[in-house]
Design a protein around this motif. Structure first.
Motif, PDB file in Angstrom:
ATOM      1  N   UNK A   1       7.426  -6.336  15.772  1.00 56.74           N
ATOM      2  CA  UNK A   1       7.639  -6.795  14.397  1.00 56.74           C
ATOM      3  C   UNK A   1       8.392  -5.699  13.651  1.00 56.74           C
ATOM      4  N   UNK A   2       9.516  -6.045  13.062  1.00 58.02           N
ATOM      5  CA  UNK A   2      10.330  -5.039  12.373  1.00 58.02           C
ATOM      6  C   UNK A   2      10.712  -5.552  10.984  1.00 58.02           C
ATOM      7  N   UNK A   3      11.441  -4.725  10.228  1.00 55.62           N
ATOM      8  CA  UNK A   3      11.656  -4.995   8.801  1.00 55.62           C
ATOM      9  C   UNK A   3      10.309  -5.256   8.136  1.00 55.62           C
ATOM     10  N   UNK A   4       9.381  -4.304   8.332  1.00 52.77           N
ATOM     11  CA  UNK A   4       8.026  -4.436   7.801  1.00 52.77           C
ATOM     12  C   UNK A   4       8.069  -4.495   6.281  1.00 52.77           C
ATOM     13  N   UNK A   5       7.108  -5.233   5.728  1.00 51.21           N
ATOM     14  CA  UNK A   5       7.088  -5.426   4.279  1.00 51.21           C
ATOM     15  C   UNK A   5       6.682  -4.150   3.547  1.00 51.21           C
ATOM     16  N   UNK A   6       7.165  -4.042   2.331  1.00 47.94           N
ATOM     17  CA  UNK A   6       6.860  -2.888   1.475  1.00 47.94           C
ATOM     18  C   UNK A   6       6.039  -3.338   0.269  1.00 47.94           C
ATOM     19  N   UNK A   7       5.408  -2.359  -0.397  1.00 45.50           N
ATOM     20  CA  UNK A   7       4.694  -2.674  -1.626  1.00 45.50           C
ATOM     21  C   UNK A   7       5.645  -2.571  -2.817  1.00 45.50           C
ATOM     22  N   UNK A   8       5.107  -2.720  -4.007  1.00 45.37           N
ATOM     23  CA  UNK A   8       5.944  -2.708  -5.206  1.00 45.37           C
ATOM     24  C   UNK A   8       6.545  -1.341  -5.491  1.00 45.37           C
ATOM     25  N   UNK A   9       6.004  -0.301  -4.870  1.00 46.57           N
ATOM     26  CA  UNK A   9       6.541   1.055  -5.067  1.00 46.57           C
ATOM     27  C   UNK A   9       7.632   1.401  -4.055  1.00 46.57           C
ATOM     28  N   UNK A  10       7.995   0.443  -3.217  1.00 49.97           N
ATOM     29  CA  UNK A  10       9.027   0.701  -2.225  1.00 49.97           C
ATOM     30  C   UNK A  10       8.543   1.437  -1.000  1.00 49.97           C
ATOM     31  N   UNK A  11       7.220   1.488  -0.793  1.00 43.50           N
ATOM     32  CA  UNK A  11       6.634   2.121   0.393  1.00 43.50           C
ATOM     33  C   UNK A  11       6.095   1.048   1.329  1.00 43.50           C
ATOM     34  N   UNK A  12       6.089   1.345   2.621  1.00 47.26           N
ATOM     35  CA  UNK A  12       5.576   0.391   3.596  1.00 47.26           C
ATOM     36  C   UNK A  12       4.118   0.060   3.311  1.00 47.26           C
ATOM     37  N   UNK A  13       3.766  -1.229   3.417  1.00 47.86           N
ATOM     38  CA  UNK A  13       2.355  -1.626   3.287  1.00 47.86           C
ATOM     39  C   UNK A  13       1.499  -0.901   4.316  1.00 47.86           C
ATOM     40  N   UNK A  14       2.003  -0.802   5.528  1.00 45.68           N
ATOM     41  CA  UNK A  14       1.286  -0.136   6.614  1.00 45.68           C
ATOM     42  C   UNK A  14       1.686   1.333   6.649  1.00 45.68           C
ATOM     43  N   UNK A  15       0.686   2.195   6.619  1.00 51.61           N
ATOM     44  CA  UNK A  15       0.911   3.639   6.603  1.00 51.61           C
ATOM     45  C   UNK A  15       0.677   4.185   8.018  1.00 51.61           C
ATOM     46  N   UNK A  16       1.745   4.694   8.640  1.00 53.10           N
ATOM     47  CA  UNK A  16       1.644   5.251   9.994  1.00 53.10           C
ATOM     48  C   UNK A  16       1.541   6.776   9.991  1.00 53.10           C
ATOM     49  N   UNK A  17       1.662   7.415   8.835  1.00 53.96           N
ATOM     50  CA  UNK A  17       1.844   8.862   8.788  1.00 53.96           C
ATOM     51  C   UNK A  17       0.567   9.642   8.504  1.00 53.96           C
TER      52      UNK A  17
END
Length: 616
Positions: A247-263
């Motif tokens: 799954x790519x082009x993962x969705x972002x939140x309203x702040x422009x950050x990925x919904x899923x945090x991998x870091x």
């Protein structure tokens, strides 16, 4: 694929490959192009209008059934679990990188039976097939489409299957970005098929070579892979059979950050917007709450998947970012656990259904006030820590339950049940069970008894200087802390997530005894046999008002004890690290000594052989 539907990238080849809006909840707001009348008649003439049309916007609308991203992930995990009957032994969830734009991708891979060319079309299609046929595939499962589209705008599937002597490989692309950017008014799902012949991978063409080439072009233009060689490379780690979903082009939140945090955690995937601050009167309480599974499951995929299935599947593992997820059975961690039986009236002509409901106090009670029922359906968690009672009620504080409700069907997203009369009756029954359990057992964690008989015994014990006074002294730590500090430190060192030690498993530890004219609570001998020592303990039994609130002084004392336990835990962790380092050094020294001994032994043998040689 018919030329009228191929809709290649055309002038988009060098343009951007992502949507203008990267937020899931806003990505569905766009105006759909209208079909030109000439195009409509052209499709009728070519015989392509033999099926219901489904607009690409439906992909987004369909995916909104998942309000929670982890619910979509659970759906994909369920697909892998369903493959256990076909030999699946694992499902891997991990992060990968899109080499075209360097963005993260979410990867699911299992070693199940895989899908043959027909199966992959059933998985990815919405009443549409790329084969030249006037018949449609029909209605198939919807979970794959809703879950992948909830997590990202695009998904590509690689699957390998063995059916008899035939080995097939299939690649399918479900791309919301492709459909939107090329202004499609119908869902196009390009699929490529291959087969193994004489140990070589060769294309498997069902229609014409032109259709196959059109599908290949779309997939290469709109997927993370730039050549057919890169596509086939994805099958190398699938081995003999299995499926991989990227799954790519993962969705972002309203702040422009990925919904899923991998870091933030290399061994976990976090929900960025869910790890909110927790309430608590003290810092130590906040730390306990933040470490508890009821809080962590909201934002930690590892925590959520650890309780996702009630019973652990034999010979099957969920591997999250390279580390196996340890299965947790919530019922096993309850103290003073009781089992209730509920027999719902499913239907007049149906078999009698019997449901076992395990109820007990959370092992952190009463410091941690979490409560709720964990309801499973066919081994799958549907409602975690469901608050059957009102949030502000003191009754039911710290009471946790577990049950498997197979007699009712879950909602579409498998995160709730429809509010049918059967479900409402279940809710009413669970509320009764919790109130009954609390009424008979709340005194075991320091609350004033609500059972009239126990309340009378409690007051008599509290006012007397005899057995009741002895109970007050000994139960203050045994009931709430569980064991004395030396043994709890060992437990905390072994299980860092158990922020408070375990207590005795049943109310049998606290015997109720009637002495002739008076009644009193007395500590049973079993507790002493289990290592509870009351010597030197101060009298600090909790004084509780009639409204059922805990004495703040008790909370302060308990917080102080927990601070010392945390300190002790850190000391034990440091000592454990030092001991491991010492063991490594000693092992290294032992190996070096063995090497030297071996070398000396060899030299000694050489010298002996030289001494035994006859003089020439």
């Amino acid at each position: 694929m018919p030329a009228a539907m191929a809709g290649g990238s055309g002038g988009m080849a060098s343009g951007p490959r992502s949507l203008d809006c990267r937020s899931f909840w806003k990505a569905g707001a766009f105006e759909a192009p209208s079909t030109a009348a000439r195009g409509f008649h052209d499709m009728l003439e070519t015989g392509d209008f033999d099926r219901a049309r489904v607009h690409p916007k439906f992909l987004h609308t369909n995916a909104t059934s998942h309000k929670w991203a982890f619910g979509a992930i659970a759906e994909l995990l369920d697909n892998a679990v369903d493959e256990i009957c076909n030999g699946a032994t694992f499902v891997k969830v991990d992060k990968s990188i899109n080499l075209k734009d360097s963005r993260p991708m979410l990867v699911f891979q299992d070693d199940g039976g895989g899908m043959d060319p027909e199966g992959v079309r059933q998985c990815m299609s919405l009443g549409f097939s790329t084969k030249k046929s006037k018949t449609t595939i029909g209605q198939y499962g919807n979970g794959f489409k809703t879950s992948t589209m909830r997590l990202g705008a695009d998904a590509i599937v690689f699957t390998r299957a063995i059916r008899g002597s035939n080995v097939t490989l299939s690649v399918g692309l479900l791309s919301y970005t492709f459909l939107r950017r090329t202004m499609k008014d119908d869902i196009v799902v390009p699929v490529l098929d291959f087969q193994i012949q004489d140990d070589h991978i060769v294309p498997l063409v069902y229609g014409s070579q032109g259709d196959w080439d059109s599908s290949l072009k779309i997939i290469l233009d709109w997927s993370p892979f730039s050549s057919m060689e890169e596509l086939l490379q994805q099958f190398k780690d699938i081995e003999s059979h299995g499926t991989k979903v990227v799954i790519y082009d993962l969705w972002m939140n309203d702040d422009g950050l990925l919904e899923l945090d991998f870091d933030d955690d290399d061994e976990d995937i976090l929900l960025r917007d869910q790890a909110k601050a927790t309430a608590g009167t003290t810092k130590i309480q906040k730390e306990i709450i933040e470490q508890h599974i009821s809080h962590r499951l909201r934002f930690s995929l590892r925590a959520y998947t650890s309780i996702l299935y009630l019973k652990k599947y034999a010979n099957f593992q969920i591997i999250l970012r390279g580390k196996v997820v340890e299965h947790i059975n919530i019922a096993h961690d309850l103290k003073f656990k009781k089992m209730f039986t509920y027999k719902p009236q499913v239907a007049l002509d149906s078999q009698v259904v019997s449901v076992k409901v395990d109820v007990g106090f959370a092992k952190e009670a009463p410091v941690l006030g979490i409560f709720g029922m964990n309801v499973y359906h066919k081994n799958r968690l549907i409602m975690p820590f469901w608050k059957v009672l009102q949030e502000g009620s003191s009754r039911g504080r710290s009471v946790v339950g577990v049950l498997e409700a197979n007699f009712i069907e879950p909602a579409h997203d498998k995160q709730d049940f429809e509010r049918t009369p059967l479900f409402i009756r279940l809710e009413t029954k669970l509320r009764q069970i919790i109130i009954e359990y609390w009424k008979n057992n709340c005194h075991l964690i320091g609350y004033q008894p609500m059972n009239p008989q126990l309340k009378t015994q409690y007051k008599a014990a509290k006012g007397s200087g005899g057995p009741g006074h002895e109970f007050q002294q000994k139960s203050s730590t045994a009931q709430r802390i569980g064991v004395h500090s030396s043994s709890t430190a060992q437990r905390i060192g072994a299980h860092s997530s158990n922020l408070l030690p375990e207590t005795y498993d049943d109310a049998a530890v606290f015997g109720l005894r009637t002495n002739g004219a008076g009644s009193g609570l007395q500590f049973s001998g079993q507790a002493q046999e289990n290592g509870t020592n009351s010597a030197g303990l101060e009298e600090d039994l909790v004084n509780i008002a009639s409204d059922g609130e805990l004495d703040p002084n008790f909370l302060e004392k308990l917080s102080d004890e927990n601070i010392s336990l945390f300190t002790r835990r850190e000391e034990l962790k440091q000592r454990d690290t030092q001991l491991k380092q010492t063991i490594l050094e000693l092992e290294h020294e032992l190996e070096e000594t063995k090497r030297k001994c071996s070398q000396l032994s060899t030299e000694l043998q050489v010298r002996k052989s030289q001494q035994q040689l006859p003089y020439m």
